[in-house]
Scaffold this active site. Structure first.
Site, PDB file in Angstrom:
ATOM      1  N   ASP A 198       0.885  -1.165   0.000  1.00 34.79           N
ATOM      2  CA  ASP A 198       0.000   0.000   0.000  1.00 34.79           C
ATOM      3  C   ASP A 198       0.921   1.213   0.000  1.00 34.79           C
ATOM      4  O   ASP A 198       1.545   1.526   1.023  1.00 34.79           O
ATOM      5  CB  ASP A 198      -0.899  -0.008   1.239  1.00 34.79           C
ATOM      6  CG  ASP A 198      -1.812   1.217   1.304  1.00 34.79           C
ATOM      7  OD1 ASP A 198      -1.672   2.120   0.454  1.00 34.79           O
ATOM      8  OD2 ASP A 198      -2.655   1.273   2.214  1.00 34.79           O
ATOM      9  N   SER A 245       1.737  11.454 -16.456  1.00 32.90           N
ATOM     10  CA  SER A 245       0.641  11.587 -17.401  1.00 32.90           C
ATOM     11  C   SER A 245       0.856  12.803 -18.278  1.00 32.90           C
ATOM     12  O   SER A 245       1.480  13.782 -17.864  1.00 32.90           O
ATOM     13  CB  SER A 245      -0.681  11.739 -16.643  1.00 32.90           C
ATOM     14  OG  SER A 245      -1.726  12.087 -17.531  1.00 32.90           O
ATOM     15  N   ALA A 274      -7.630  18.062  -9.377  1.00 32.01           N
ATOM     16  CA  ALA A 274      -6.565  17.543  -8.507  1.00 32.01           C
ATOM     17  C   ALA A 274      -5.551  16.663  -9.229  1.00 32.01           C
ATOM     18  O   ALA A 274      -4.381  16.631  -8.856  1.00 32.01           O
ATOM     19  CB  ALA A 274      -7.194  16.759  -7.355  1.00 32.01           C
ATOM     20  N   TYR A 275      -5.995  15.939 -10.251  1.00 37.26           N
ATOM     21  CA  TYR A 275      -5.124  14.944 -10.885  1.00 37.26           C
ATOM     22  C   TYR A 275      -3.898  15.587 -11.524  1.00 37.26           C
ATOM     23  O   TYR A 275      -2.770  15.092 -11.388  1.00 37.26           O
ATOM     24  CB  TYR A 275      -5.926  14.160 -11.932  1.00 37.26           C
ATOM     25  CG  TYR A 275      -5.183  13.009 -12.564  1.00 37.26           C
ATOM     26  CD1 TYR A 275      -4.983  11.820 -11.876  1.00 37.26           C
ATOM     27  CD2 TYR A 275      -4.695  13.100 -13.873  1.00 37.26           C
ATOM     28  CE1 TYR A 275      -4.313  10.758 -12.458  1.00 37.26           C
ATOM     29  CE2 TYR A 275      -4.025  12.043 -14.468  1.00 37.26           C
ATOM     30  CZ  TYR A 275      -3.840  10.868 -13.760  1.00 37.26           C
ATOM     31  OH  TYR A 275      -3.173   9.823 -14.336  1.00 37.26           O
TER      32      TYR A 275
END
Length: 277
Positions: A63, A140, A193-194
């Site tokens: 995690d 990204s 937010a991304y």
């Protein structure tokens, strides 16, 4: 000689699973550590890959938002392999466009996973990187779009070749607080937010590459951020143009850059091509 190992985070489905499969398909000579937060889903993914004939896949729970979990993975890798050869930081999340959560909540959760989680994995595992290791931080194209939506002052800070990890961390924290207070636009940030979290991943990669040059010159370690593209996954949705396998091509290419290669390093790479930041 110690067995080689590649670690892939967020690898029970989507791009992460496709990256593990891609490494195996390319004939990776060591073991591939498929990590996931959910143990059952991770073990199911390993079982699936074994039915496809890939016997060198091993599961370990991770995690990335839990620093204890990151350190447990470090202990396992150190004991079993003695070092680390490939690290692909793929785990990440994105809220849907119509998500009911406030921007402040989305900012906190997205930043904790996509930026802080990636950073914590790096802090845990970087001491294990062997000479000629390869590190791939999955970012990204949205990081580049989002950068262009920032104020000129923020753009200059994010493009600086002198920015430190500490300064970057402060900026990521400032975005979350600004989003929670509804002041993000006034402070020069985009309204989602991304993007800012992925700006963090791209800029972190540039910083990490610079630090590796300074602290481990001559070790041949290459580290890059990459954009897999818009992919048909749970996150990307059914209308995305690329399959997970196509999305995995650039991360796998960067993870398997041949020994002796000098570049790319500290770059944002999309479709195996360096992008201007």
């Amino acid at each position: 000689m110690s067995k080689k190992v590649a670690v892939v985070s967020g690898a029970n489905k989507g791009i992460g699973l496709a990256i593990v499969r891609g490494l195996c398909k390319a004939g990776y000579s060591g073991e591939v550590l498929l990590t996931a937060r959910n143990e059952k889903l991770g073990l199911d993914a390993v079982k699936l890959l074994k039915t496809e004939g890939y016997e060198n896949v091993v599961f370990h729970q991770l995690d990335i938002c839990d620093q204890t979990s990151c350190l447990a993975l470090k202990t396992f890798v150190e004991k079993r392999y003695g070092g680390l050869d490939v690290l692909v930081n793929n785990a990440g999340i994105a809220f849907k466009v119509n998500a009911p959560e406030s921007l402040g909540e989305q900012a906190e959760v997205t930043m904790r996973t996509n930026f802080w989680g990636t950073l914590w994995v790096c802090h845990a595992l970087f001491p294990l990187l062997r000479p000629n290791a390869r590190v791939v931080n999955v970012s990204s194209f949205v990081s580049k779009q989002s950068l262009n939506e920032c104020s000129p002052e923020l753009q200059a800070r994010f493009r600086s070749t002198e920015i430190s990890e500490e300064e970057l961390c402060l900026l990521m924290g400032e975005f979350v607080v600004a989003a929670q207070n509804g002041e993000h636009k006034a402070q020069g940030w985009p309204g989602y937010a991304y993007g800012p979290a992925k700006i963090g991943v791209t800029v972190l990669s540039r910083i990490q590459a610079r630090v590796l040059n300074e602290t481990r010159p001559g070790d041949g370690i290459l580290l890059n951020a990459c954009c897999p593209g818009w992919i048909r996954t749970d996150m990307g949705g059914p209308n995305a143009p690329k399959s997970p396998e196509e999305g995995a091509e650039t991360p796998v290419y960067l993870a398997l850059l041949p020994e002796g290669a000098k570049e790319p390093h500290g770059q944002l790479v999309w479709d195996k091509t360096v992008q201007e930041w």
